[in-house]
Motif scaffolding. Structure first.
Motif, short mmCIF file in Angstrom:
data_model
loop_
_atom_site.label_atom_id
_atom_site.label_comp_id
_atom_site.label_asym_id
_atom_site.label_seq_id
_atom_site.Cartn_x
_atom_site.Cartn_y
_atom_site.Cartn_z
N ALA A 86 41.54 -6.77 -7.21
CA ALA A 86 42.42 -5.70 -7.96
C ALA A 86 42.17 -5.27 -9.22
O ALA A 86 41.50 -3.89 -8.66
CB ALA A 86 43.86 -5.65 -8.00
N TRP A 87 41.45 -5.58 -9.83
CA TRP A 87 40.95 -4.93 -10.82
C TRP A 87 39.47 -4.28 -10.61
O TRP A 87 39.70 -3.03 -11.14
CB TRP A 87 39.97 -6.32 -11.83
CG TRP A 87 38.87 -6.12 -12.78
CD1 TRP A 87 39.46 -4.94 -13.78
CD2 TRP A 87 37.70 -6.06 -12.58
NE1 TRP A 87 37.66 -5.22 -14.43
CE2 TRP A 87 37.22 -5.66 -13.66
CE3 TRP A 87 37.23 -6.46 -11.69
CZ2 TRP A 87 35.75 -5.27 -14.26
CZ3 TRP A 87 35.55 -6.20 -12.17
CH2 TRP A 87 34.70 -6.16 -12.68
N GLU A 122 50.26 -11.36 0.13
CA GLU A 122 50.22 -12.49 0.69
C GLU A 122 50.14 -13.08 2.24
O GLU A 122 51.02 -12.03 2.88
CB GLU A 122 51.26 -13.29 -0.22
CG GLU A 122 53.04 -12.97 0.17
CD GLU A 122 53.30 -13.37 -0.46
OE1 GLU A 122 53.62 -15.09 -1.76
OE2 GLU A 122 55.27 -13.50 -0.10
N PRO A 123 49.86 -14.58 2.34
CA PRO A 123 50.18 -14.74 3.98
C PRO A 123 51.58 -15.54 4.24
O PRO A 123 52.30 -15.87 3.82
CB PRO A 123 49.46 -16.17 3.74
CG PRO A 123 48.36 -16.22 2.62
CD PRO A 123 49.51 -14.51 1.59
N GLU A 169 47.68 -9.16 -3.27
CA GLU A 169 49.03 -9.81 -4.42
C GLU A 169 49.18 -8.63 -5.14
O GLU A 169 49.65 -8.65 -6.04
CB GLU A 169 48.23 -11.00 -5.60
CG GLU A 169 47.43 -12.63 -4.76
CD GLU A 169 46.81 -13.02 -5.16
OE1 GLU A 169 46.61 -12.49 -6.21
OE2 GLU A 169 47.10 -14.79 -5.12
N GLY A 170 49.43 -7.86 -3.96
CA GLY A 170 50.66 -6.83 -4.76
C GLY A 170 49.59 -5.24 -5.25
O GLY A 170 50.15 -4.23 -5.74
N GLN A 194 45.36 0.59 -4.47
CA GLN A 194 44.45 0.56 -5.09
C GLN A 194 43.64 0.03 -4.47
O GLN A 194 42.54 0.38 -4.35
CB GLN A 194 44.68 -0.97 -6.11
CG GLN A 194 45.73 -0.43 -8.11
CD GLN A 194 46.76 -0.81 -7.71
OE1 GLN A 194 47.02 -0.81 -6.93
NE2 GLN A 194 47.26 -2.02 -8.58
N VAL A 195 43.99 -1.40 -3.57
CA VAL A 195 42.74 -1.28 -3.18
C VAL A 195 42.88 -0.62 -1.61
O VAL A 195 41.42 -1.09 -0.85
CB VAL A 195 43.09 -3.11 -2.11
CG1 VAL A 195 42.24 -3.65 -1.09
CG2 VAL A 195 43.24 -3.98 -2.66
#
Lengths: 518, 276
Positions: free
Chosen positions: A290-291, A339-340, A358-359, A363-364
């Motif tokens: 995410a970062w 999430e899985p 994870e939310g 962004q990804v």
């Protein structure tokens, strides 16, 4: 110099900083130079008197009469002048307190067995009174007229300003009883540090905020600005760094440029550091992905060195580098998931690549566009769901309601392909709040809002899936034992209430109107 | 009172005493007491009221062996450059040292060295380091009080001593039998009192001030040789001396400590051990 000219100079010095609250920095600096290891900053309001008190207490070496008379109360007369172990340089720090426009400033201080109270009037005239009892260090109290409202904003500004200027102060700095400073080298898990006689440099990939470049002298902030190394948080502390008299710029010198270059060199090692971190703590990959996504978005490109980082965690627990993700975007169906879940397990069986975000799916997704322009990536958010078999006991209880629903549909002239009670309760379920879904493939993945049944999609016959774990449905199943038609009708109404958009509300209302009320 | 309880009290006292840079680094000492508070209690030396040197050394060795390097060394010297002129350089020297009885002191010196006789400190740009000669001298002097240290340094060639301070952690008292006479008479059960002394010898001090109620008690214990050294130092002095002491005491001892200070004609800061 005439008295008037002298006052003009003094006035200019009092207001030398763009922010009157910068005097707090000067007071903390004085406390550090006095050797205090703790500094307490407090603000109180006296509603009766209509004034606030700013209280700065240190526990360092205080002042005796000689220092008060020759240093504190005189400009450009700092005992620290030329002392390289002190931060203060100019001998004008204390006077800046008058920029707050106080009605009184009270300084209690002691040294060498002498204890004094110095009272300053707004015109900066003062009187020095001997204290009977000993005092520790120096305590400066600034009295200022205030209303409850202005006190509140004053209090917030004090906290903000002290935190900004003293965040890495070497002494413990407390504002309103809470410690606000931390260790200079603590910059998160992905940081590198170098220390030598010229100073201390810390570079870091920071995930909790935008990276900045900060310049410090003995832990006090000289300047903080936008970073000069993409993605990298930089801190440079050095005795060679100084700010200008106005405190808003750094003094440019060869040493500064040397330190900047060293920071840049040091930052080149961060990719390896992150690689090691991801190897040691693979569970951290989504956090760093995410970062990385956010960082790349800001500069509009992916640094080539990052392609080898194992930032991608798949639902299968497999780890990918960004390069592998880039390749998959070209030849596989890539889904971004929070999430899985049982839903992602089912999709994985279909050969999809499911990236755990994870939310940070949005962004990804942007990162994927940078990695493989023109290739599509799918976000598996709130729009997809599956249903699972319901346990036998619950399914049995729901039989009357299921039968009633089937009868209702048939009576309305839209016989269903099937009506079944299912479970929509599982981790990450985005359909757990739905009362019913209508799908073409009962074992497939429902896409919302398409799966929310509408009046216009009653044909071809659909598979109606009743949410058997939903409490309202369970209540209606009891009603179905006595009044099955009413219970079935209410289930449809319940589904309408949960429908997604106003448009679907209308469709459901239309649908419900076509269903004969029992 | 057992070593563990005393360690807990020391830990609290160091947090409450508000020691500044003239004293040993309290946070470093707190780390030792934190370990002792949670683990094996150390012995306590009656003269300092703290664990003796051997206990500090053993604990440090044990933690280092376990791969933990967070406990500071039992002696450490730092030198900082204060100023540089053509003819001289000014330095500040700190030496933190644990005495055999377990009491910690920080000796701080402000020295000026003639540039042509740079045999005490070497300086480069903004940094400085002591020479073995200065190191040996300061270590030897650290067991003396600040006044004798000042006098001894003043006799050395090539340096001018401007200021000597000595901040002391301890002694602490856990019973009437250890406390000085004026305090032992009002001792309460389970009481504990720690003291933190400060001696400053400075060419810029205006006059002598003795605000340390324990000073007469210490002076009584001086050897004849030490007394002679004092007399010699004072005969030729160009400095003044200020001695002070602050206290941290359990609640029931706050009033007795204040009374003791009043009776000694000193005015001292007395902090409660427990937070209000």
């Amino acid at each position: 110099m005439s008295a008037r000219a002298s006052n003009d100079v003094l006035g200019a010095l009092v207001h030398q900083f763009s922010d009157p609250f910068a005097c707090l920095r000067e007071m903390v600096q004085n406390a550090l130079d006095a050797g205090s290891r703790e500094i307490d900053v407090d603000v109180r309001f006296d509603p009766g008197a209509g004034r606030l008190v700013l209280d700065v207490q240190d526990y360092g070496e205080g002042m005796d009469a000689q220092i008060i008379d020759t240093r504190l109360t005189r400009l450009f007369s700092s005992a620290k002048d030329g002392d390289l172990t002190k931060i203060g340089r100019f001998g004008i720090g204390f006077v800046s307190v008058f920029a707050l426009e106080p009605e009184l400033v009270c300084v209690d201080t002691g040294r060498g067995g002498e204890y004094w109270r110095v009272l300053f009037q707004p015109d900066r005239t003062f009187e020095r009174l001997a204290l009977e009892e000993p005092v520790e260090g120096t305590r400066v109290r600034v009295y200022k007229p205030a209303t409850e409202e202005s006190f509140e904003s004053f209090r917030l500004r004090v906290t903000d300003v002290v935190t900004r200027w003293c965040r890495f102060a070497r002494a413990t700095v407390r504002v309103l009883g809470k410690r606000i400073n931390r260790n200079f080298h603590e910059a998160g898990p992905c940081a590198l540090s170098h220390r030598d006689e010229d100073g201390h440099i810390v570079v870091a990939y920071t995930t909790d905020r935008k990276p900045t470049a900060g310049f410090y002298h003995r832990g006090l902030t000289l300047l903080e600005r936008e970073t000069f190394i993409d993605h990298v948080d930089v801190r440079i502390e050095s005795p060679h760094l100084e700010h200008t008299l106005t405190r808003d710029q750094l003094v440019q010198n060869d040493k500064l440029h040397e330190l900047l270059e060293r920071a840049e060199d040091l930052s080149a090692g961060l990719v390896d550091r992150l690689h090691t971190l991801l190897t040691e703590q693979p569970e951290q990959a989504p956090h760093w992905l995410a970062w990385a996504a956010q960082s790349c978005q800001e500069v509009g490109r992916v640094p080539p060195a990052w392609l080898s980082l194992p930032l991608v965690k798949l639902v299968s627990d497999e780890r990918w580098t960004l390069r592998q993700l880039q390749s998959a975007l070209h030849d596989r169906s890539v889904w971004l998931v929070n999430e899985p879940s049982p839903l992602t397990e089912r999709m994985e069986g279909d050969g999809c690549a499911l990236v755990v975000c994870e939310g940070a799916e949005a962004q990804v997704a942007q990162l994927c566009k940078l990695l493989a322009p023109g290739r599509s990536v799918h976000e598996l958010g709130e729009h997809h769901g599956i249903t699972l078999p319901l346990d036998e006991r619950r399914a049995e209880n729901l039989v009357p309601l299921v039968d009633a629903l089937r009868a209702l549909f048939e009576a309305a002239g839209c016989p269903p392909a099937s009506v079944t009670a299912r479970s929509m309760e599982y981790p990450g379920s985005s359909v757990r709040w739905e009362a019913m879904l209508a799908v073409q493939d009962p074992e497939g993945i429902a896409t919302l809002p398409d799966a929310v049944p509408g009046a216009d999609r009653s044909y071809p016959p659909l598979h109606w899936q009743l949410n058997g774990r939903k409490r309202d449905v369970q209540r209606l199943s009891k009603l179905a034992e006595r009044q099955p038609g009413l219970a079935a009708y209410l289930v449809l109404k319940l589904a309408a209430v949960r429908s997604w958009t106003g448009e679907h509300d209308q469709l459901w209302l239309a649908h419900a109107r076509r269903v004969p009320c029992p | 009172m057992d070593g563990q309880s005393i360690s807990k009290r020391w830990l609290q006292a160091l947090q409450r005493a508000r020691l500044n840079d003239l004293y040993p680094d309290s946070r470093s000492l707190e780390r030792y007491f934190r370990v002792w508070s949670a683990g094996d209690p150390p012995p306590v030396h009656p003269a300092s009221g703290a664990p003796p040197y051997t206990a500090w050394a053993q604990l440090r060795a044990a933690t280092q062996a376990a791969g933990d390097g967070s406990l500071v060394a039992l002696d450490a010297m730092t030198v900082a450059l204060r100023y540089r002129r053509d003819d001289a350089q000014g330095f500040r020297v700190h030496l933190d040292k644990c005495a055999l009885n377990g009491g910690w002191t920080r000796t701080s010196l402000e020295l000026e060295q003639a540039t042509e006789a740079a045999t005490w400190v070497t300086a480069e740009q903004l940094t400085a380091a002591e020479t073995p000669r200065l190191r040996a001298l300061v270590y030897r002097l650290a067991d003396l009080d600040a006044e004798l240290t000042f006098a001894a340094l003043a006799r050395e060639p090539g340096i001018r001593v401007q200021r000597v301070t000595r901040g002391t952690v301890g002694p602490a008292f856990a019973g009437a039998e250890q406390a000085p006479p004026g305090l032992s008479s009002s001792w309460q059960q389970d009481a504990w009192v720690a003291s933190f002394g400060l001696e400053q010898v400075d060419i810029e001090l205006a006059r002598d001030r003795d605000n340390d109620p324990l000073r007469p008690w210490f002076v009584q214990r001086l050897s004849a040789e030490a007394r002679a050294q004092y007399d010699q130092a004072r005969a030729t002095r160009d400095y003044h001396v200020h001695r002070d002491r602050k206290w941290v005491a359990t609640g029931e001892m706050l009033a007795p400590v204040k009374a003791y200070c009043r009776a000694s004609e000193t005015k001292n800061l007395v902090y409660p051990l427990e937070r209000a």
